[in-house]
Scaffold this motif. Structure first.
Motif, short mmCIF file in Angstrom:
data_model
loop_
_atom_site.label_atom_id
_atom_site.label_comp_id
_atom_site.label_asym_id
_atom_site.label_seq_id
_atom_site.Cartn_x
_atom_site.Cartn_y
_atom_site.Cartn_z
N GLN A 58 5.43 -8.45 -9.16
CA GLN A 58 4.79 -7.78 -8.03
C GLN A 58 5.68 -6.60 -7.66
O GLN A 58 6.55 -6.71 -6.81
CB GLN A 58 4.63 -8.75 -6.88
N ASP A 59 5.45 -5.51 -8.37
CA ASP A 59 6.28 -4.32 -8.19
C ASP A 59 5.41 -3.08 -8.41
O ASP A 59 4.83 -2.92 -9.49
CB ASP A 59 7.45 -4.35 -9.18
N ALA A 60 5.35 -2.23 -7.40
CA ALA A 60 4.49 -1.05 -7.46
C ALA A 60 4.91 -0.11 -8.60
O ALA A 60 4.06 0.43 -9.31
CB ALA A 60 4.52 -0.31 -6.12
N TRP A 61 6.21 0.07 -8.78
CA TRP A 61 6.67 0.97 -9.84
C TRP A 61 6.25 0.43 -11.21
O TRP A 61 5.69 1.16 -12.03
CB TRP A 61 8.19 1.17 -9.79
N ASP A 63 3.87 -1.67 -11.92
CA ASP A 63 2.40 -1.62 -12.03
C ASP A 63 1.89 -0.23 -12.39
O ASP A 63 0.84 -0.10 -13.01
CB ASP A 63 1.76 -2.09 -10.73
N SER A 64 2.65 0.80 -12.01
CA SER A 64 2.21 2.17 -12.27
C SER A 64 2.44 2.61 -13.73
O SER A 64 1.95 3.66 -14.14
CB SER A 64 2.93 3.14 -11.33
N LYS A 70 5.48 -0.57 -20.09
CA LYS A 70 5.75 -1.92 -19.59
C LYS A 70 6.41 -2.78 -20.65
O LYS A 70 7.36 -3.52 -20.37
CB LYS A 70 4.45 -2.59 -19.11
N GLU A 135 15.17 2.59 -11.36
CA GLU A 135 14.08 1.61 -11.23
C GLU A 135 14.29 0.44 -12.20
O GLU A 135 14.07 -0.71 -11.84
CB GLU A 135 12.72 2.27 -11.48
#
Length: 161
Positions: A58-61, A63-64, A70, A135
């Protein structure tokens, strides 16, 4: 005055040299066989940790990122976690190899160890270099990724392609 400077300079050089040799002295009684056994035992312990569940990120970065990014990040996070888990025993084994090479002049085992522990190359390296290091570091130090995890299983759960 010049004598005092020379003594101070020599003292600094001696202190620096002793700091560089400290790991060799600390591992002086540590045989190559013991070091090899310890690194293998610790690696086995760390590999067992990969069975722990990490089901989602659960990480916005993260997920982007695109799927290929990934995959590269998960591989890097897994590598860092294993490196962190085995660091102490790998360092002892490394010093034992250096000591052995110094005593025997045979560099083969040391060169093999260096090759085995060399960083990744190719496409994954290029992808990782294009991403913000801070990050990746942040994720690497998070609870889910600090310790070894099954990156292949997580990849299959998270990335459809």
């Amino acid at each position: 005055m010049k004598k005092k400077y020379c003594f101070r300079s020599a003292l600094k050089k001696l202190a620096t040299a002793s700091l560089l040799l400290l790991p060799l002295v600390a591992n002086a009684g540590y045989s190559i066989e013991e070091a090899y056994q310890d690194v293998n035992l610790q690696t086995a312990r760390c590999l067992k940790m990969k069975n722990r569940p990490v089901n989602a990120i659960q990480d916005a970065w993260f997920d982007s990122l695109r799927a290929v990014q990934k995959r590269a990040v998960l591989f890097e996070l897994s590598t860092r976690a294993m490196d962190r888990c085995t660091l102490e025993t790998r360092e002892k084994y490394s010093w034992a190899l250096v000591k052995q090479a110094g005593e025997t002049g045979d560099l083969k085992s040391l060169k093999d160890w260096i090759a085995l522990n060399s960083p990744i190359g190719g496409k994954a390296k290029t992808i990782l270099q294009s991403l913000p290091e801070e990050e990746i570091n942040r994720l690497s130090l998070s609870d889910d990724f600090y310790y070894p995890f099954d990156s292949m299983s997580l990849r299959d759960k998270l990335i459809s392609e």
